[in-house]
Design an enzyme around this catalytic site. Structure first.
Site, PDB file in Angstrom:
ATOM      1  N   CYS A   6       0.817  -1.210   0.000  1.00  0.00           N
ATOM      2  CA  CYS A   6       0.000   0.000   0.000  1.00  0.00           C
ATOM      3  C   CYS A   6       0.856   1.268   0.000  1.00  0.00           C
ATOM      4  CB  CYS A   6      -0.922  -0.013   1.223  1.00  0.00           C
ATOM      5  SG  CYS A   6      -2.382   1.029   1.011  1.00  0.00           S
ATOM      6  N   ASP A 136      -6.594  -3.330  11.323  1.00  0.00           N
ATOM      7  CA  ASP A 136      -5.445  -2.464  11.593  1.00  0.00           C
ATOM      8  C   ASP A 136      -5.393  -2.191  13.091  1.00  0.00           C
ATOM      9  OD1 ASP A 136      -3.262  -0.841  11.193  1.00  0.00           O
ATOM     10  OD2 ASP A 136      -4.241   0.481   9.739  1.00  0.00           O
TER      11      ASP A 136
END
Length: 220
Positions: A6, A136
């Site tokens: 990412c 996360d």
């Protein structure tokens, strides 16, 4: 093991990362992020990728109209919602573009998995269950990219008693610890940004290759 790198910011980095053959790259459309990219840059990055590598747009509290317009302009088929987006937003996206794949991020902290379970129940009621959930670390005031790891054992224990969409593990993963994270949580996929950077926002080819190799060598 599905692997996403990412925070790609330019075509040269996209080609470098693509050489290591991840399954996907993430393009960040959240302006405060140091990894933010404009639509036009994102479109060039997508064109530089081989068809085998998916591009995922990362959004934080954007409107459905903005998500759809940005995804269309950049040629992105998957949107990752990383803010406080309600289930109703997912339902609107599903109605307006049924082919757009959706990844819903959840920040796993002291409240555990229950907020996500309740969220998904409402998504089911609206016929808008995301295609995957990304887990996360929960850091107050941050929407991700903090370099903090999730409490893997607590996450694994919490997930044993619930049914979730495919789970993507994120948060503080590196080439050195991704194998331990996979072994502990047994996710469907992993996501990394800062853990493969030589400096903030700058991807390192050797770290990218090591991360992907380590992730795919670990039985889930």
């Amino acid at each position: 093991m599905w692997v996403k790198i990412c925070g790609i910011r330019d075509e040269a980095t996209a080609r470098m990362v693509a050489a290591a053959a991840p399954d996907a790259v993430g393009l960040n459309f959240h302006p405060p992020s140091r990894r933010f990219v404009e639509r036009e840059t994102a479109a060039r990055i997508v064109r530089a990728l081989p068809e085998s590598i998916a591009a995922v747009g990362v959004f934080v509290n954007a409107s459905a109209a903005d998500i759809l317009a940005t995804s269309a302009a950049a040629g992105i088929a998957t949107a990752q919602l990383h803010g406080d987006e309600p289930p109703a937003l997912l339902a609107e996206l599903r109605q307006r573009n049924p082919s757009l794949r959706l990844i819903r991020a959840h920040r796993f902290g002291a409240e555990g998995i229950e907020p996500l379970v309740s969220y998904l129940e409402e998504c089911r009621r609206l016929d808008a269950v995301p295609d995957a959930c990304l887990i996360d670390a929960d850091v107050p005031g941050a929407y991700g990219g903090t370099g903090r790891t999730v409490a893997w054992d607590a996450l694994a224990e919490a997930c044993r008693s619930v049914e979730l969409p495919p789970l993507i593990l994120a948060g503080g993963l590196t080439p050195e610890n991704v194998s331990r994270g996979i072994a502990a949580v047994a996710p469907w996929g992993v996501d990394v940004a800062g853990g493969v950077e030589s400096s903030p926002g700058d991807k390192d080819a050797a770290l990218v290759a090591r991360f992907i190799a380590a992730a795919r060598a670990t039985p889930a």
